[in-house]
Design a protein around this motif. Structure first.
Motif: not given
Ligand code: FMN
Length: 258
Positions: A148, A72, A116, A109, A125
Protein backbone atom coordinates in the motif's frame (compact mmCIF):
# COMPACT_ATOMS: atom_id res chain seq x y z
CA UNK A 1 45.20 4.65 5.06
CA UNK A 2 44.25 3.10 1.74
CA UNK A 3 44.54 5.89 -0.80
CA UNK A 4 42.40 8.60 0.72
CA UNK A 5 40.41 6.15 2.86
CA UNK A 6 41.19 6.41 6.54
CA UNK A 7 40.83 3.27 8.69
CA UNK A 8 37.57 3.34 10.71
CA UNK A 9 37.26 1.62 14.07
CA UNK A 10 34.92 -1.39 13.61
CA UNK A 11 32.78 -0.21 16.54
CA UNK A 12 31.98 2.83 14.48
CA UNK A 13 31.77 1.19 11.06
CA UNK A 14 28.07 0.27 11.34
CA UNK A 15 27.35 3.94 10.72
CA UNK A 16 29.06 3.75 7.34
CA UNK A 17 25.99 1.80 6.18
CA UNK A 18 23.60 4.66 6.90
CA UNK A 19 21.50 6.64 6.07
CA UNK A 20 18.77 4.05 5.89
CA UNK A 21 15.00 4.40 5.83
CA UNK A 22 14.02 2.34 8.88
CA UNK A 23 10.99 0.08 8.65
CA UNK A 24 8.41 0.33 11.39
CA UNK A 25 7.77 -3.41 11.93
CA UNK A 26 4.35 -4.19 13.39
CA UNK A 27 2.73 -7.43 14.45
CA UNK A 28 -0.11 -8.72 16.57
CA UNK A 29 -0.61 -11.88 18.59
CA UNK A 30 -3.39 -12.75 21.02
CA UNK A 31 -4.82 -9.25 20.82
CA UNK A 32 -1.49 -7.63 21.66
CA UNK A 33 -0.13 -5.21 19.04
CA UNK A 34 3.48 -4.11 19.04
CA UNK A 35 6.07 -2.60 16.81
CA UNK A 36 9.59 -1.31 16.52
CA UNK A 37 11.91 0.50 14.15
CA UNK A 38 14.32 -1.66 12.17
CA UNK A 39 17.11 -0.16 10.13
CA UNK A 40 18.39 -3.57 9.05
CA UNK A 41 16.01 -4.67 6.33
CA UNK A 42 16.18 -5.36 2.64
CA UNK A 43 14.50 -7.06 -0.32
CA UNK A 44 15.91 -10.57 -0.78
CA UNK A 45 14.16 -11.92 -3.87
CA UNK A 46 11.83 -10.84 -6.73
CA UNK A 47 10.07 -14.19 -7.16
CA UNK A 48 8.85 -14.92 -4.60
CA UNK A 49 8.85 -11.32 -3.38
CA UNK A 50 10.86 -11.71 -0.17
CA UNK A 51 12.00 -9.13 2.32
CA UNK A 52 14.32 -9.79 5.26
CA UNK A 53 14.54 -7.90 8.53
CA UNK A 54 17.05 -8.48 11.33
CA UNK A 55 15.37 -8.58 14.75
CA UNK A 56 17.11 -9.15 18.07
CA UNK A 57 15.56 -11.96 20.16
CA UNK A 58 14.91 -9.65 23.11
CA UNK A 59 12.54 -7.43 21.12
CA UNK A 60 8.89 -7.87 22.01
CA UNK A 61 8.15 -7.61 18.28
CA UNK A 62 10.31 -10.74 17.77
CA UNK A 63 7.91 -12.74 19.88
CA UNK A 64 4.83 -11.29 18.15
CA UNK A 65 6.08 -12.09 14.63
CA UNK A 66 7.33 -15.55 15.57
CA UNK A 67 3.99 -16.43 17.17
CA UNK A 68 1.58 -14.91 14.65
CA UNK A 69 3.77 -15.51 11.54
CA UNK A 70 2.27 -12.32 10.09
CA UNK A 71 3.78 -8.85 10.13
CA UNK A 72 3.77 -5.50 8.40
CA UNK A 73 6.54 -3.11 7.42
CA UNK A 74 5.49 0.53 7.50
CA UNK A 75 7.41 3.56 6.24
CA UNK A 76 7.05 6.85 8.06
CA UNK A 77 7.32 10.43 6.93
CA UNK A 78 10.00 12.57 8.57
CA UNK A 79 7.25 14.61 10.25
CA UNK A 80 6.88 11.76 12.77
CA UNK A 81 10.53 12.00 13.89
CA UNK A 82 9.62 13.14 17.43
CA UNK A 83 7.56 9.97 17.94
CA UNK A 84 10.46 7.61 17.18
CA UNK A 85 11.83 7.21 20.74
CA UNK A 86 8.82 5.10 21.70
CA UNK A 87 9.25 2.96 18.59
CA UNK A 88 12.99 2.50 18.75
CA UNK A 89 14.16 3.02 22.34
CA UNK A 90 11.36 1.56 24.48
CA UNK A 91 10.04 -2.00 24.50
CA UNK A 92 6.37 -2.94 24.45
CA UNK A 93 7.42 -5.47 27.09
CA UNK A 94 7.99 -2.66 29.61
CA UNK A 95 5.63 -0.08 28.12
CA UNK A 96 2.41 -1.83 27.03
CA UNK A 97 0.43 0.12 24.45
CA UNK A 98 3.41 2.22 23.37
CA UNK A 99 2.16 2.57 19.77
CA UNK A 100 -1.06 4.14 20.97
CA UNK A 101 0.82 6.42 23.34
CA UNK A 102 3.02 7.43 20.40
CA UNK A 103 -0.17 8.51 18.67
CA UNK A 104 -0.31 5.87 15.94
CA UNK A 105 -3.54 4.22 14.83
CA UNK A 106 -3.47 0.56 13.85
CA UNK A 107 -5.77 -0.75 11.13
CA UNK A 108 -5.97 -4.20 9.60
CA UNK A 109 -4.49 -4.92 6.17
CA UNK A 110 -6.90 -6.09 3.46
CA UNK A 111 -5.12 -9.34 2.67
CA UNK A 112 -3.62 -10.81 5.85
CA UNK A 113 -5.20 -8.59 8.46
CA UNK A 114 -1.69 -7.54 9.52
CA UNK A 115 -1.58 -4.49 11.80
CA UNK A 116 -0.86 -1.51 9.55
CA UNK A 117 -0.02 1.98 10.74
CA UNK A 118 -2.70 4.35 9.42
CA UNK A 119 -0.25 7.28 9.40
CA UNK A 120 2.34 5.38 7.29
CA UNK A 121 3.36 6.60 3.84
CA UNK A 122 3.60 3.00 2.64
CA UNK A 123 3.09 -0.45 4.10
CA UNK A 124 3.70 -4.09 3.23
CA UNK A 125 1.83 -7.11 4.59
CA UNK A 126 3.98 -10.21 4.94
CA UNK A 127 3.77 -13.81 6.01
CA UNK A 128 6.78 -15.18 7.88
CA UNK A 129 8.62 -17.73 5.76
CA UNK A 130 11.67 -18.42 7.86
CA UNK A 131 13.80 -17.23 10.74
CA UNK A 132 17.51 -17.61 10.15
CA UNK A 133 19.92 -17.46 13.07
CA UNK A 134 22.69 -15.05 12.24
CA UNK A 135 24.51 -13.33 15.11
CA UNK A 136 22.96 -11.27 17.88
CA UNK A 137 19.99 -10.60 15.55
CA UNK A 138 17.96 -13.17 13.61
CA UNK A 139 16.94 -12.70 9.99
CA UNK A 140 13.16 -12.81 9.61
CA UNK A 141 12.27 -13.59 6.02
CA UNK A 142 8.82 -12.52 4.96
CA UNK A 143 6.89 -12.97 1.75
CA UNK A 144 5.12 -9.80 0.68
CA UNK A 145 1.43 -10.50 0.07
CA UNK A 146 0.14 -6.93 -0.26
CA UNK A 147 1.53 -3.43 -0.60
CA UNK A 148 0.00 0.00 0.00
CA UNK A 149 1.23 3.56 -0.62
CA UNK A 150 0.06 7.14 -0.47
CA UNK A 151 -0.02 9.47 -3.47
CA UNK A 152 3.68 10.27 -3.08
CA UNK A 153 4.33 6.96 -4.84
CA UNK A 154 3.80 7.20 -8.59
CA UNK A 155 5.44 3.98 -9.74
CA UNK A 156 8.62 5.48 -8.28
CA UNK A 157 8.68 7.71 -5.22
CA UNK A 158 8.12 11.35 -6.13
CA UNK A 159 10.91 12.88 -4.07
CA UNK A 160 9.32 16.33 -4.23
CA UNK A 161 6.54 14.91 -2.04
CA UNK A 162 8.12 11.93 -0.27
CA UNK A 163 10.17 12.91 2.76
CA UNK A 164 10.94 9.59 4.42
CA UNK A 165 12.33 9.40 7.90
CA UNK A 166 15.96 8.35 7.54
CA UNK A 167 18.37 7.18 10.18
CA UNK A 168 22.02 8.23 10.34
CA UNK A 169 23.05 6.29 13.44
CA UNK A 170 23.60 6.80 17.14
CA UNK A 171 26.33 7.92 19.45
CA UNK A 172 27.78 5.45 21.95
CA UNK A 173 27.61 5.08 25.68
CA UNK A 174 28.92 6.05 28.28
CA UNK A 175 28.11 9.56 26.95
CA UNK A 176 24.50 10.50 26.45
CA UNK A 177 23.13 8.44 23.56
CA UNK A 178 21.77 10.50 20.67
CA UNK A 179 20.09 9.12 17.61
CA UNK A 180 20.36 11.16 14.43
CA UNK A 181 17.57 11.28 11.84
CA UNK A 182 17.70 13.06 8.51
CA UNK A 183 15.38 13.91 5.62
CA UNK A 184 15.95 14.95 2.02
CA UNK A 185 15.75 18.65 1.40
CA UNK A 186 17.15 19.22 -2.05
CA UNK A 187 17.65 16.16 -4.18
CA UNK A 188 19.36 15.61 -7.49
CA UNK A 189 17.36 13.22 -9.61
CA UNK A 190 18.93 11.94 -12.77
CA UNK A 191 17.35 9.37 -15.04
CA UNK A 192 19.87 7.17 -16.86
CA UNK A 193 19.11 4.82 -19.70
CA UNK A 194 19.64 1.16 -18.73
CA UNK A 195 23.10 0.06 -19.91
CA UNK A 196 23.45 3.09 -22.20
CA UNK A 197 25.62 3.62 -25.28
CA UNK A 198 28.35 1.05 -25.82
CA UNK A 199 27.16 -0.94 -22.76
CA UNK A 200 24.04 -1.94 -24.68
CA UNK A 201 26.15 -4.33 -26.72
CA UNK A 202 27.20 -6.12 -23.53
CA UNK A 203 23.74 -6.33 -22.02
CA UNK A 204 22.38 -7.66 -25.33
CA UNK A 205 25.22 -10.18 -25.56
CA UNK A 206 24.07 -11.71 -22.28
CA UNK A 207 20.61 -12.45 -23.68
CA UNK A 208 22.01 -13.75 -26.96
CA UNK A 209 24.48 -16.11 -25.28
CA UNK A 210 21.90 -17.34 -22.78
CA UNK A 211 19.46 -18.04 -25.59
CA UNK A 212 22.06 -20.07 -27.50
CA UNK A 213 23.08 -21.96 -24.36
CA UNK A 214 19.45 -22.66 -23.55
CA UNK A 215 18.83 -24.04 -27.03
CA UNK A 216 21.94 -26.22 -26.82
CA UNK A 217 20.97 -27.56 -23.40
CA UNK A 218 17.49 -28.46 -24.65
CA UNK A 219 18.90 -30.08 -27.79
CA UNK A 220 21.50 -32.02 -25.81
CA UNK A 221 19.20 -33.18 -23.05
CA UNK A 222 20.31 -36.81 -23.47
CA UNK A 223 24.08 -36.34 -23.56
CA UNK A 224 26.51 -36.45 -20.64
CA UNK A 225 27.24 -33.45 -18.44
CA UNK A 226 30.76 -33.32 -19.88
CA UNK A 227 29.45 -33.04 -23.44
CA UNK A 228 26.98 -30.35 -22.43
CA UNK A 229 29.74 -28.33 -20.82
CA UNK A 230 31.93 -28.72 -23.92
CA UNK A 231 29.10 -27.48 -26.15
CA UNK A 232 28.51 -24.49 -23.89
CA UNK A 233 32.25 -23.78 -23.80
CA UNK A 234 32.27 -23.66 -27.60
CA UNK A 235 29.38 -21.17 -27.62
CA UNK A 236 31.19 -18.98 -25.09
CA UNK A 237 34.40 -19.11 -27.11
CA UNK A 238 32.55 -18.15 -30.30
CA UNK A 239 31.49 -14.93 -28.52
CA UNK A 240 34.98 -14.26 -27.15
CA UNK A 241 33.86 -15.20 -23.61
CA UNK A 242 35.71 -17.37 -21.09
CA UNK A 243 34.89 -21.08 -21.78
CA UNK A 244 35.79 -21.77 -18.15
CA UNK A 245 32.42 -20.24 -17.19
CA UNK A 246 30.45 -23.05 -18.90
CA UNK A 247 29.32 -24.60 -15.62
CA UNK A 248 28.01 -21.26 -14.37
CA UNK A 249 25.97 -20.82 -17.58
CA UNK A 250 24.59 -24.34 -17.30
CA UNK A 251 23.41 -23.54 -13.78
CA UNK A 252 21.79 -20.28 -14.89
CA UNK A 253 19.99 -21.94 -17.78
CA UNK A 254 18.93 -24.75 -15.45
CA UNK A 255 17.26 -22.17 -13.21
CA UNK A 256 15.56 -20.53 -16.21
CA UNK A 257 14.23 -23.85 -17.47
CA UNK A 258 12.68 -24.85 -14.13
C1 FMN B 1 16.37 3.85 13.92
C2 FMN B 1 16.38 2.55 14.67
C3 FMN B 1 16.67 1.37 14.00
C4 FMN B 1 16.65 0.15 14.67
N1 FMN B 1 16.91 -0.99 13.97
C5 FMN B 1 16.75 -2.19 14.58
C6 FMN B 1 16.89 -3.39 13.83
O1 FMN B 1 17.13 -3.38 12.62
N2 FMN B 1 16.72 -4.57 14.48
C7 FMN B 1 16.43 -4.62 15.83
O2 FMN B 1 16.27 -5.72 16.38
N3 FMN B 1 16.29 -3.50 16.56
C8 FMN B 1 16.42 -2.29 15.97
N4 FMN B 1 16.24 -1.13 16.68
C9 FMN B 1 15.90 -1.22 18.11
C10 FMN B 1 14.40 -1.52 18.36
O3 FMN B 1 13.60 -0.70 17.54
C11 FMN B 1 14.10 -1.22 19.82
O4 FMN B 1 14.84 -2.08 20.64
C12 FMN B 1 12.62 -1.31 20.16
O5 FMN B 1 12.41 -0.62 21.35
C13 FMN B 1 12.08 -2.74 20.32
O6 FMN B 1 10.76 -2.65 20.71
P1 FMN B 1 9.93 -3.93 21.16
O7 FMN B 1 10.69 -4.60 22.29
O8 FMN B 1 8.62 -3.37 21.61
O9 FMN B 1 9.80 -4.83 19.99
C14 FMN B 1 16.32 0.11 16.05
C15 FMN B 1 16.04 1.31 16.73
C16 FMN B 1 16.06 2.50 16.05
C17 FMN B 1 15.75 3.76 16.77
Amino acid sequence: MVGELRRIDLGEAERLLYPVIPAFVTSEFNGRVGGMLAAWWTQLSFKPFLVGVAIAPERFTYKLVRSSRIFALNLLDFKYVDRTPLLGDVSERFYPGKLKVAGFTIVKGDVLGAPIVLEATAALELTLMDIIKTGDHDLFIGEVKAAYAREEFKGLWDLRLYKPLMYLGRTRRPDMVRRVYVAFKDVDVRELEYAPGPLKEYSNLRFKVLEEVEEAVKRLSNVSLEEKLQAIARILESHGLDPGDAEYYLEEVGRRLV
